[in-house]
Design an enzyme around this catalytic site. Structure first.
Site, mmCIF file in Angstrom:
data_model
loop_
_atom_site.group_PDB
_atom_site.id
_atom_site.type_symbol
_atom_site.label_atom_id
_atom_site.label_comp_id
_atom_site.label_asym_id
_atom_site.label_seq_id
_atom_site.Cartn_x
_atom_site.Cartn_y
_atom_site.Cartn_z
ATOM 1 N N CYS A 48 0.857 -1.188 0.000
ATOM 2 C CA CYS A 48 0.000 0.000 0.000
ATOM 3 C C CYS A 48 0.893 1.238 0.000
ATOM 4 C CB CYS A 48 -0.882 -0.017 1.242
ATOM 5 S SG CYS A 48 -1.798 1.499 1.553
ATOM 6 N N HIS A 49 0.382 2.353 -0.462
ATOM 7 C CA HIS A 49 1.175 3.590 -0.481
ATOM 8 C C HIS A 49 1.614 4.030 0.902
ATOM 9 C CE1 HIS A 49 1.804 5.151 -4.513
ATOM 10 N NE2 HIS A 49 1.076 4.076 -4.726
ATOM 11 N N THR A 50 0.886 3.622 1.906
ATOM 12 C CA THR A 50 1.278 3.996 3.264
ATOM 13 C C THR A 50 2.561 3.282 3.679
ATOM 14 O OG1 THR A 50 -1.067 4.328 3.739
ATOM 15 C CG2 THR A 50 0.417 4.261 5.622
ATOM 16 N N HIS A 70 0.888 -4.066 5.831
ATOM 17 C CA HIS A 70 -0.333 -4.003 6.650
ATOM 18 C C HIS A 70 -1.591 -4.368 5.859
ATOM 19 C CE1 HIS A 70 -0.127 -0.154 4.579
ATOM 20 N NE2 HIS A 70 -1.426 -0.082 4.711
ATOM 21 N N GLU A 71 -1.396 -4.917 4.645
ATOM 22 C CA GLU A 71 -2.554 -5.288 3.793
ATOM 23 C C GLU A 71 -2.327 -6.742 3.363
ATOM 24 O OE1 GLU A 71 -3.112 -3.413 -0.286
ATOM 25 O OE2 GLU A 71 -4.748 -2.434 0.808
ATOM 26 N N CYS A 100 -11.136 -3.971 20.094
ATOM 27 C CA CYS A 100 -11.132 -4.727 21.363
ATOM 28 C C CYS A 100 -12.530 -4.965 21.902
ATOM 29 C CB CYS A 100 -10.269 -4.007 22.401
ATOM 30 S SG CYS A 100 -11.048 -2.543 23.107
ATOM 31 N N CYS A 103 -12.990 -0.830 24.875
ATOM 32 C CA CYS A 103 -12.566 0.553 25.159
ATOM 33 C C CYS A 103 -13.671 1.530 24.789
ATOM 34 C CB CYS A 103 -11.293 0.869 24.391
ATOM 35 S SG CYS A 103 -11.506 1.128 22.622
ATOM 36 N N CYS A 106 -14.417 1.635 21.075
ATOM 37 C CA CYS A 106 -15.149 0.463 20.560
ATOM 38 C C CYS A 106 -16.588 0.456 21.032
ATOM 39 C CB CYS A 106 -14.451 -0.825 20.996
ATOM 40 S SG CYS A 106 -12.918 -1.135 20.096
ATOM 41 N N CYS A 114 -9.869 2.275 17.829
ATOM 42 C CA CYS A 114 -9.781 1.485 19.058
ATOM 43 C C CYS A 114 -8.547 1.963 19.809
ATOM 44 C CB CYS A 114 -9.651 -0.002 18.733
ATOM 45 S SG CYS A 114 -9.270 -1.049 20.157
ATOM 46 N N ARG A 118 -3.305 0.738 20.389
ATOM 47 C CA ARG A 118 -2.714 1.766 19.525
ATOM 48 C C ARG A 118 -1.457 2.392 20.136
ATOM 49 N NH1 ARG A 118 -0.565 4.456 16.568
ATOM 50 N NH2 ARG A 118 -1.282 5.723 14.813
ATOM 51 N N CYS A 178 -6.841 -3.222 3.731
ATOM 52 C CA CYS A 178 -6.621 -1.771 3.766
ATOM 53 C C CYS A 178 -7.367 -0.969 2.699
ATOM 54 C CB CYS A 178 -5.129 -1.443 3.716
ATOM 55 S SG CYS A 178 -4.817 0.303 3.969
ATOM 56 N N ARG A 373 -2.621 -2.471 -7.287
ATOM 57 C CA ARG A 373 -2.102 -3.245 -6.173
ATOM 58 C C ARG A 373 -1.275 -4.411 -6.707
ATOM 59 N NH1 ARG A 373 -2.783 0.453 -3.125
ATOM 60 N NH2 ARG A 373 -3.656 0.376 -1.004
HETATM 61 N N1 LIG Z 1 -7.007 6.866 5.647
HETATM 62 C C1 LIG Z 1 -6.747 5.593 5.479
HETATM 63 O O1 LIG Z 1 -7.176 4.731 6.262
HETATM 64 C C2 LIG Z 1 -5.926 5.159 4.305
HETATM 65 C C3 LIG Z 1 -5.207 6.087 3.594
HETATM 66 N N2 LIG Z 1 -4.484 5.713 2.495
HETATM 67 C C4 LIG Z 1 -3.804 6.779 1.753
HETATM 68 O O2 LIG Z 1 -4.621 7.080 0.618
HETATM 69 C C5 LIG Z 1 -3.809 7.643 -0.414
HETATM 70 C C6 LIG Z 1 -4.091 6.929 -1.728
HETATM 71 O O3 LIG Z 1 -3.648 5.602 -1.650
HETATM 72 P P1 LIG Z 1 -3.486 4.771 -3.030
HETATM 73 O O4 LIG Z 1 -4.764 4.843 -3.805
HETATM 74 O O5 LIG Z 1 -2.916 3.437 -2.687
HETATM 75 O O6 LIG Z 1 -2.375 5.681 -3.748
HETATM 76 P P2 LIG Z 1 -1.949 5.744 -5.278
HETATM 77 O O7 LIG Z 1 -0.627 6.445 -5.304
HETATM 78 O O8 LIG Z 1 -2.113 4.423 -5.925
HETATM 79 O O9 LIG Z 1 -3.013 6.742 -5.954
HETATM 80 C C7 LIG Z 1 -2.829 8.105 -5.892
HETATM 81 C C8 LIG Z 1 -3.398 8.680 -7.191
HETATM 82 O O10 LIG Z 1 -3.358 10.093 -7.081
HETATM 83 C C9 LIG Z 1 -2.899 10.642 -8.304
HETATM 84 N N3 LIG Z 1 -2.314 11.964 -8.028
HETATM 85 C C10 LIG Z 1 -1.090 12.241 -7.527
HETATM 86 N N4 LIG Z 1 -0.950 13.572 -7.391
HETATM 87 C C11 LIG Z 1 -2.112 14.151 -7.809
HETATM 88 C C12 LIG Z 1 -2.591 15.485 -7.930
HETATM 89 N N5 LIG Z 1 -1.821 16.529 -7.577
HETATM 90 N N6 LIG Z 1 -3.836 15.697 -8.408
HETATM 91 C C13 LIG Z 1 -4.622 14.656 -8.756
HETATM 92 N N7 LIG Z 1 -4.237 13.362 -8.685
HETATM 93 C C14 LIG Z 1 -2.990 13.122 -8.209
HETATM 94 C C15 LIG Z 1 -1.912 9.622 -8.853
HETATM 95 O O11 LIG Z 1 -1.782 9.761 -10.264
HETATM 96 C C16 LIG Z 1 -2.590 8.298 -8.449
HETATM 97 O O12 LIG Z 1 -3.476 7.860 -9.448
HETATM 98 C C17 LIG Z 1 -2.366 7.540 0.080
HETATM 99 O O13 LIG Z 1 -2.021 8.775 0.684
HETATM 100 C C18 LIG Z 1 -2.450 6.468 1.173
HETATM 101 O O14 LIG Z 1 -1.421 6.617 2.132
HETATM 102 C C19 LIG Z 1 -4.467 4.412 2.031
HETATM 103 C C20 LIG Z 1 -5.172 3.447 2.717
HETATM 104 C C21 LIG Z 1 -5.908 3.736 3.934
HETATM 105 N N1 LIG Z 2 1.593 6.863 11.558
HETATM 106 C C1 LIG Z 2 0.967 7.818 10.651
HETATM 107 C C2 LIG Z 2 -0.519 7.552 10.577
HETATM 108 C C3 LIG Z 2 -0.945 7.611 9.146
HETATM 109 C C4 LIG Z 2 -2.425 7.294 9.023
HETATM 110 O O1 LIG Z 2 -3.240 8.178 9.040
HETATM 111 N N2 LIG Z 2 -2.747 5.996 8.929
HETATM 112 C C5 LIG Z 2 -4.107 5.573 8.650
HETATM 113 C C6 LIG Z 2 -4.096 4.276 7.879
HETATM 114 S S1 LIG Z 2 -3.242 4.452 6.396
HETATM 115 C C7 LIG Z 2 -3.224 2.892 5.786
HETATM 116 O O2 LIG Z 2 -2.771 2.712 4.655
HETATM 117 C C8 LIG Z 2 -4.906 5.376 9.915
HETATM 118 O O3 LIG Z 2 -5.728 4.472 10.032
HETATM 119 N N3 LIG Z 2 -4.686 6.264 10.879
HETATM 120 C C9 LIG Z 2 -5.385 6.123 12.154
HETATM 121 C C10 LIG Z 2 -4.449 5.507 13.160
HETATM 122 O O4 LIG Z 2 -4.922 5.055 14.216
HETATM 123 O O5 LIG Z 2 -3.243 5.517 12.854
HETATM 124 C C11 LIG Z 2 1.208 9.233 11.095
HETATM 125 O O6 LIG Z 2 1.530 9.411 12.259
HETATM 126 O O7 LIG Z 2 1.021 10.129 10.245
HETATM 127 ZN ZN LIG Z 3 -2.794 0.967 3.547
HETATM 128 ZN ZN LIG Z 4 -11.158 -0.885 21.499
#
Ligand SMILES: NC(=O)C1=CN([C@@H]2O[C@H](COP(=O)(O)OP(=O)(O)OC[C@H]3O[C@@H](n4cnc5c(N)ncnc54)[C@H](O)[C@@H]3O)[C@@H](O)[C@H]2O)C=CC1
Ligand SMILES: N[C@@H](CCC(=O)N[C@@H](CSC=O)C(=O)NCC(=O)O)C(=O)O
Ligand SMILES: [Zn+2]
Ligand SMILES: [Zn+2]
Length: 380
Positions: A48-50, A70-71, A100, A103, A106, A114, A118, A178, A373
């Site tokens: 994953c990008h993270t 993590h995926e 859990c 907490c 949860c 949760c 963490r 993820c 992916r």
């Molecule tokens: N909040 C959460 O729980 C999660 C957050 N993430 C985050 O989500 C984001 C996306 O993840 P992925 O889809 O795997 O990434 P990815 O890199 O595969 O997709 C990003 C897309 O954004 C485009 N892009 C880049 N710069 C741009 C701009 N200035 N304007 C428009 N488009 C632009 C790229 O061409 C690409 O298609 C990452 O920051 C990742 O860390 C990922 C999983 C869970």
């Molecule tokens: N350690 C990072 C946290 C980045 C972040 O926001 N992570 C996401 C998942 S991204 C998965 O690909 C998230 O679930 N955050 C909530 C959490 O509990 O971490 C930082 O400190 O920036």
């Molecule tokens: Zn991820």
């Molecule tokens: Zn919990």
């Protein structure tokens, strides 16, 4: 009872020795699970990008040396004292968002976060003794996100393990650890997009495409994909996008372009890149009075968002999502069932498969722009 139960397992893992350094696939020791822990044989893990974000040194919680990942999906090898919800042989997905069920988070219906493990997972260790279960020649190696799936075996907290239907194909459902749940849940849980809505999605990677799939399933009538890579647009149609904008094709700010083409702005927008300037654009392309923007992307440590307070005073809502708001142990199994019943896509997000030994090539693919992916097969 497995022959390795209670013993240290020596296996292959991809160790991140430092930021921006290639991962090093080498032999690590994985200690047995302690009370409340589970040792999992990882069969398949995606990148994953993270993972790349932390490897690049952008993660405020990034610790080295560590084992990223993590995926993923795998099979329980052994469990520690007091673990009853899973047993050796169960198919599982390790979940970085634990559940859990005790907490205050949860027990709240307002969040999927949760609080139990963490504090430990953010410091690369296990809760019980604040130590790692990984080592290389006796040198401790940090855990990552409480999952560390770039290893043939990993140890996770039992509250972070989702038990799956035995019929689940692990080489596919590893992606339900993820990106796909994050995109679907951002729409269904965090934004709660209604039928007939207009939606704008910034970033058409796996997460953004999952947002499109979720928005289509929710009955959105206009789903505008925004990406600087035009090659993404044809693919995005298959996930539900109805229009496409490349910011590079416009002189005006992208938010103005969207406001002009949607009679005042969209009902919902989603930032799926991790770019704080884009997060501002995503908010400001929302409709006055009710438009809601969800931050999904992960921005680098130290980055901050900004906008005029007037944007919020006049009714726009800015929120964010972690793992799409899904309560992990309870809802990941449900997503697996949705996949098995062909209600959600998974296969379509897998563009590459590689042997685990080629993990660094997998990271290169991620940065290449053609990979959604890449699934790593741990037995290769
Ligand atoms: N909040 C959460 O729980 C999660 C957050 N993430 C985050 O989500 C984001 C996306 O993840 P992925 O889809 O795997 O990434 P990815 O890199 O595969 O997709 C990003 C897309 O954004 C485009 N892009 C880049 N710069 C741009 C701009 N200035 N304007 C428009 N488009 C632009 C790229 O061409 C690409 O298609 C990452 O920051 C990742 O860390 C990922 C999983 C869970
Ligand atoms: N350690 C990072 C946290 C980045 C972040 O926001 N992570 C996401 C998942 S991204 C998965 O690909 C998230 O679930 N955050 C909530 C959490 O509990 O971490 C930082 O400190 O920036
Ligand atoms: Zn991820
Ligand atoms: Zn919990």
């Amino acid at each position: 009872m497995s022959s390795t139960e209670g013993k240290t397992i020596t296996c292959r893992a991809a160790v991140a020795w430092g930021p921006k350094k290639p991962l090093s696939v080498e032999t690590v020791e994985v200690a047995p699970p302690q009370a409340g822990e589970v040792r999992v044989k990882i069969t398949h893990t995606a990148i994953c990008h993270t993972d790349a974000y932390t490897l690049d040194g952008l993660d405020a919680e990034g610790l080295f040396p560590c084992i990223l990942g993590h995926e993923a999906a795998g099979i329980v090898e052994s469990v520690g004292e007091g673990v009853t919800e899973v047993q050796p042989g169960d198919k599982v997905i390790p979940c970085y968002q634990a559940e859990c069920r005790e907490c205050k988070f949860c027990l709240s219906n307002k969040t999927n976060l949760c609080g139990k493990v963490r504090p430990a997972t953010g410091n690369g260790v296990m809760l019980s003794d604040r130590k790692s279960r990984f080592s290389v020649n006796g040198k401790p190696i940090y855990h990552f996100m409480g999952t560390s799936t770039f290893s043939e075996y990993t140890v996770v907290h039992a509250v972070s393990v989702a038990k799956l239907n035995p019929a689940a194909p692990l080489e596919k459902v590893c992606l339900l650890g993820c990106g796909i749940p994050t995109g679907l849940g951002a729409v269904w849980n965090t934004a709660k997009v209604e039928s007939g809505s207009t939606v704008a999605i910034f970033g058409l990677g796996s997460v953004g495409l999952a947002v499109a799939e979720g928005a289509k399933a929710a009955g959105a009538t206009e789903i505008i994909g925004v990406d600087i890579n035009p090659d993404k647009f044809e693919l995005a149609k298959n996930f539900g996008c109805t229009k496409f904008i490349n910011p590079k094709d416009h002189k005006e700010p992208i938010q103005q372009v969207i406001v002009d083409m949607t009679d005042g702005g969209v009902d919902y927008s989603f930032e799926c890149v991790g770019n704080v300037d884009l997060m501002r654009s995503a908010l400001e392309c929302c409709h006055k009075g009710w438009g809601t923007s969800v931050i999904v992307g992960v921005a680098a440590a130290g980055k901050e968002i900004s906008t005029r307070p007037f944007q919020l005073v006049t009714g726009r809502v800015w929120k964010g999502t972690a793992f799409g708001g899904f309560k992990s142990r309870s809802q990941v199994p449900q997503l697996v069932e949705k996949y098995l019943n062909k209600e959600i896509k998974v296969d379509e997000y897998i563009t590459h498969n590689l042997p685990f030994s080629k993990i660094n090539e997998g990271f290169d693919l991620l940065h290449g722009g053609t990979c959604l992916r890449c699934v790593l097969h741990m037995d290769q």
